[in-house]
Design a protein around this motif. Structure first.
Motif, mmCIF file in Angstrom:
data_model
loop_
_atom_site.group_PDB
_atom_site.id
_atom_site.type_symbol
_atom_site.label_atom_id
_atom_site.label_comp_id
_atom_site.label_asym_id
_atom_site.label_seq_id
_atom_site.Cartn_x
_atom_site.Cartn_y
_atom_site.Cartn_z
ATOM 1 N N PHE A 54 25.044 -30.648 41.187
ATOM 2 C CA PHE A 54 25.463 -30.429 42.579
ATOM 3 C C PHE A 54 26.713 -31.261 42.869
ATOM 4 O O PHE A 54 27.682 -30.759 43.448
ATOM 5 C CB PHE A 54 24.323 -30.800 43.533
ATOM 6 N N ALA A 55 26.702 -32.521 42.455
ATOM 7 C CA ALA A 55 27.839 -33.412 42.711
ATOM 8 C C ALA A 55 29.113 -32.908 42.031
ATOM 9 O O ALA A 55 30.199 -32.955 42.624
ATOM 10 C CB ALA A 55 27.506 -34.825 42.253
ATOM 11 N N VAL A 56 28.997 -32.422 40.808
ATOM 12 C CA VAL A 56 30.167 -31.894 40.084
ATOM 13 C C VAL A 56 30.779 -30.739 40.866
ATOM 14 O O VAL A 56 32.000 -30.655 41.022
ATOM 15 C CB VAL A 56 29.785 -31.446 38.654
ATOM 16 N N THR A 57 29.962 -29.855 41.379
ATOM 17 C CA THR A 57 30.480 -28.675 42.084
ATOM 18 C C THR A 57 31.122 -29.035 43.419
ATOM 19 O O THR A 57 31.930 -28.275 43.927
ATOM 20 C CB THR A 57 29.379 -27.621 42.322
ATOM 21 N N HIS A 58 30.761 -30.177 43.973
ATOM 22 C CA HIS A 58 31.299 -30.579 45.276
ATOM 23 C C HIS A 58 32.428 -31.599 45.168
ATOM 24 O O HIS A 58 32.825 -32.194 46.166
ATOM 25 C CB HIS A 58 30.169 -31.103 46.161
ATOM 26 N N ASP A 59 32.971 -31.781 43.975
ATOM 27 C CA ASP A 59 34.095 -32.690 43.781
ATOM 28 C C ASP A 59 35.323 -32.109 44.479
ATOM 29 O O ASP A 59 35.641 -30.923 44.309
ATOM 30 C CB ASP A 59 34.361 -32.860 42.281
ATOM 31 N N ALA A 60 36.015 -32.922 45.249
ATOM 32 C CA ALA A 60 37.188 -32.470 46.006
ATOM 33 C C ALA A 60 38.326 -31.999 45.115
ATOM 34 O O ALA A 60 39.213 -31.262 45.570
ATOM 35 C CB ALA A 60 37.674 -33.597 46.922
ATOM 36 N N CYS A 61 38.321 -32.370 43.848
ATOM 37 C CA CYS A 61 39.418 -31.990 42.949
ATOM 38 C C CYS A 61 39.539 -30.482 42.789
ATOM 39 O O CYS A 61 40.636 -29.975 42.542
ATOM 40 C CB CYS A 61 39.268 -32.671 41.589
ATOM 41 N N TRP A 62 38.438 -29.750 42.942
ATOM 42 C CA TRP A 62 38.500 -28.289 42.766
ATOM 43 C C TRP A 62 39.323 -27.658 43.889
ATOM 44 O O TRP A 62 40.166 -26.799 43.639
ATOM 45 C CB TRP A 62 37.110 -27.675 42.681
ATOM 46 N N LEU A 63 39.065 -28.066 45.115
ATOM 47 C CA LEU A 63 39.849 -27.522 46.230
ATOM 48 C C LEU A 63 41.306 -27.951 46.127
ATOM 49 O O LEU A 63 42.209 -27.179 46.449
ATOM 50 C CB LEU A 63 39.253 -27.952 47.572
ATOM 51 N N GLU A 64 41.537 -29.173 45.685
ATOM 52 C CA GLU A 64 42.909 -29.648 45.491
ATOM 53 C C GLU A 64 43.639 -28.786 44.462
ATOM 54 O O GLU A 64 44.852 -28.608 44.555
ATOM 55 C CB GLU A 64 42.909 -31.113 45.061
ATOM 56 N N ALA A 65 42.902 -28.248 43.502
ATOM 57 C CA ALA A 65 43.482 -27.366 42.478
ATOM 58 C C ALA A 65 43.574 -25.919 42.967
ATOM 59 O O ALA A 65 44.028 -25.045 42.228
ATOM 60 C CB ALA A 65 42.652 -27.439 41.198
ATOM 61 N N GLY A 66 43.104 -25.651 44.193
ATOM 62 C CA GLY A 66 43.172 -24.301 44.750
ATOM 63 C C GLY A 66 42.022 -23.407 44.352
ATOM 64 O O GLY A 66 42.118 -22.187 44.450
#
Length: 107
Positions: free
Chosen positions: A48-60
């Protein structure tokens, strides 16, 4: 292809380290993956924590997490497909790292 949106589907059983590597490879694609739908049948909190890492949104790349009760990869994938926002679908195993041009070459 750049005007079409893509959903990646990942069924996982609680292998957060592998899932992170898979997501990192999807985030580095030459053709952007718009969303990733992760369906998790495990009981760990790390996935769950991996999927909610802010880096994904930062990558678009939007990563959406769902929990699924039964350990059944085919059913998990079908569950994710029903929830995908886009018609262009990529089914990826959680332990796979794809080449940066994978999406471009597929489409």
């Amino acid at each position: 292809m750049s005007s079409q949106s893509i959903s990646a589907i990942i069924a996982t059983v609680g292998r957060p380290e592998m899932l992170r590597l898979c997501l990192e490879s999807l985030a580095k694609q030459t053709v952007r993956v718009s969303e990733v739908v992760v369906v998790h049948c495990g009981d760990d909190t790390e996935t769950f924590a991996v999927t909610h890492d802010a880096c994904w949104l930062e990558a678009g790349m939007e990563v959406r997490y769902f929990h699924y009760q039964e350990r059944n990869c085919a059913q998990q994938r079908n569950f994710a497909i029903e929830r995908a926002k886009y018609d262009n679908l990529l089914l990826v195993d959680d332990d796979v790292e794809v080449d940066p041009r994978w999406v471009e070459e597929l489409f």
